[in-house]
Design an enzyme around this catalytic site. Structure first.
Site, PDB file in Angstrom:
ATOM      1  N   HIS A  10       1.086  -1.039  -3.030  1.00 57.06           N
ATOM      2  CA  HIS A  10       0.365  -0.767  -4.263  1.00 57.06           C
ATOM      3  C   HIS A  10      -1.138  -0.766  -4.028  1.00 57.06           C
ATOM      4  O   HIS A  10      -1.646  -1.412  -3.124  1.00 57.06           O
ATOM      5  CB  HIS A  10       0.729  -1.753  -5.375  1.00 57.06           C
ATOM      6  CG  HIS A  10       0.479  -3.198  -5.057  1.00 57.06           C
ATOM      7  ND1 HIS A  10       1.281  -3.933  -4.213  1.00 57.06           N
ATOM      8  CD2 HIS A  10      -0.486  -4.038  -5.481  1.00 57.06           C
ATOM      9  CE1 HIS A  10       0.827  -5.178  -4.137  1.00 57.06           C
ATOM     10  NE2 HIS A  10      -0.256  -5.265  -4.890  1.00 57.06           N
ATOM     11  N   ASP A  48      -2.407  -4.039 -14.634  1.00 58.67           N
ATOM     12  CA  ASP A  48      -2.111  -5.346 -14.046  1.00 58.67           C
ATOM     13  C   ASP A  48      -2.084  -6.355 -15.196  1.00 58.67           C
ATOM     14  O   ASP A  48      -3.005  -6.380 -16.019  1.00 58.67           O
ATOM     15  CB  ASP A  48      -3.202  -5.706 -13.034  1.00 58.67           C
ATOM     16  CG  ASP A  48      -2.859  -6.916 -12.183  1.00 58.67           C
ATOM     17  OD1 ASP A  48      -2.404  -7.939 -12.746  1.00 58.67           O
ATOM     18  OD2 ASP A  48      -3.066  -6.843 -10.967  1.00 58.67           O
ATOM     19  N   ILE A  49      -1.042  -7.166 -15.264  1.00 61.02           N
ATOM     20  CA  ILE A  49      -0.950  -8.144 -16.362  1.00 61.02           C
ATOM     21  C   ILE A  49      -1.841  -9.360 -16.132  1.00 61.02           C
ATOM     22  O   ILE A  49      -2.007 -10.177 -17.030  1.00 61.02           O
ATOM     23  CB  ILE A  49       0.506  -8.586 -16.646  1.00 61.02           C
ATOM     24  CG1 ILE A  49       1.138  -9.215 -15.427  1.00 61.02           C
ATOM     25  CG2 ILE A  49       1.325  -7.409 -17.175  1.00 61.02           C
ATOM     26  CD1 ILE A  49       2.456  -9.919 -15.717  1.00 61.02           C
ATOM     27  N   GLU A 105       1.039  -9.912  -2.525  1.00 54.23           N
ATOM     28  CA  GLU A 105       1.600 -10.541  -3.722  1.00 54.23           C
ATOM     29  C   GLU A 105       3.017 -10.068  -4.031  1.00 54.23           C
ATOM     30  O   GLU A 105       3.851 -10.836  -4.472  1.00 54.23           O
ATOM     31  CB  GLU A 105       0.731 -10.274  -4.954  1.00 54.23           C
ATOM     32  CG  GLU A 105      -0.744 -10.328  -4.770  1.00 54.23           C
ATOM     33  CD  GLU A 105      -1.356  -9.030  -4.258  1.00 54.23           C
ATOM     34  OE1 GLU A 105      -0.789  -7.933  -4.443  1.00 54.23           O
ATOM     35  OE2 GLU A 105      -2.410  -9.114  -3.630  1.00 54.23           O
ATOM     36  N   HIS A 140      -4.820  -1.316  -6.009  1.00 55.07           N
ATOM     37  CA  HIS A 140      -5.526  -1.840  -7.174  1.00 55.07           C
ATOM     38  C   HIS A 140      -6.695  -0.912  -7.481  1.00 55.07           C
ATOM     39  O   HIS A 140      -7.495  -0.624  -6.585  1.00 55.07           O
ATOM     40  CB  HIS A 140      -6.109  -3.233  -6.896  1.00 55.07           C
ATOM     41  CG  HIS A 140      -5.109  -4.302  -6.668  1.00 55.07           C
ATOM     42  ND1 HIS A 140      -4.724  -5.173  -7.662  1.00 55.07           N
ATOM     43  CD2 HIS A 140      -4.414  -4.663  -5.559  1.00 55.07           C
ATOM     44  CE1 HIS A 140      -3.835  -6.028  -7.171  1.00 55.07           C
ATOM     45  NE2 HIS A 140      -3.636  -5.733  -5.892  1.00 55.07           N
TER      46      HIS A 140
END
Length: 132
Positions: free
Chosen positions: A93, A29-30, A88, A95
């Site tokens: 997805h 994750d950026i 988002e 996390h």
């Protein structure tokens, strides 16, 4: 139009790849809440994780488990937490976040700022122990 995550998995947008197989892609994750915060996606674009077929969902979780095992080998933590929020980006997805306490999973705290070199080193270290 393909989601940003589909473009990342296709290599159209650069990412810090952690692991990949024919159906899944994992990348850092950026905007991480912890060092090693990783996103795991199915390559097939589906907005809502529970719209995946039962088999696809199980395969995604199995892939995420292998990623989490690799993460725990190289990132100091007690456990690797899992969260599915899904608001988002319109692409299912998971996390995966290295945690030593539950508050490490707080998505509302200030995000970490890591250098490109640090991100690349974290991704490479996880990928180096990932078992396909």
């Amino acid at each position: 139009m393909a989601s940003i995550f589909s473009k990342i998995a296709a290599g159209e947008i650069p990412s810090y790849k952690v692991a990949e197989d024919e159906k899944h892609y994992a990348f850092l994750d950026i905007n991480p809440v912890a060092k090693g915060h990783t996103l795991v996606i199915p390559k097939r674009e589906v907005d809502y994780i529970f719209d995946l077929s039962a088999d696809e969902y199980a395969e995604l979780q199995k892939f995420a488990q292998k990623v989490a095992i690799a993460m725990k080998k190289v990132i100091p933590c007690v456990k690797v937490g899992e969260a599915v929020l899904g608001l988002e980006v319109p692409h299912a997805h998971i996390h995966l976040i290295p945690i030593t306490k539950e508050s490490d999973m707080n998505f509302f705290k200030e995000k970490l700022t890591l250098s490109d070199d640090e991100m690349a080193n974290i991704a490479a270290s996880i990928n180096g122990v990932f078992e396909k």
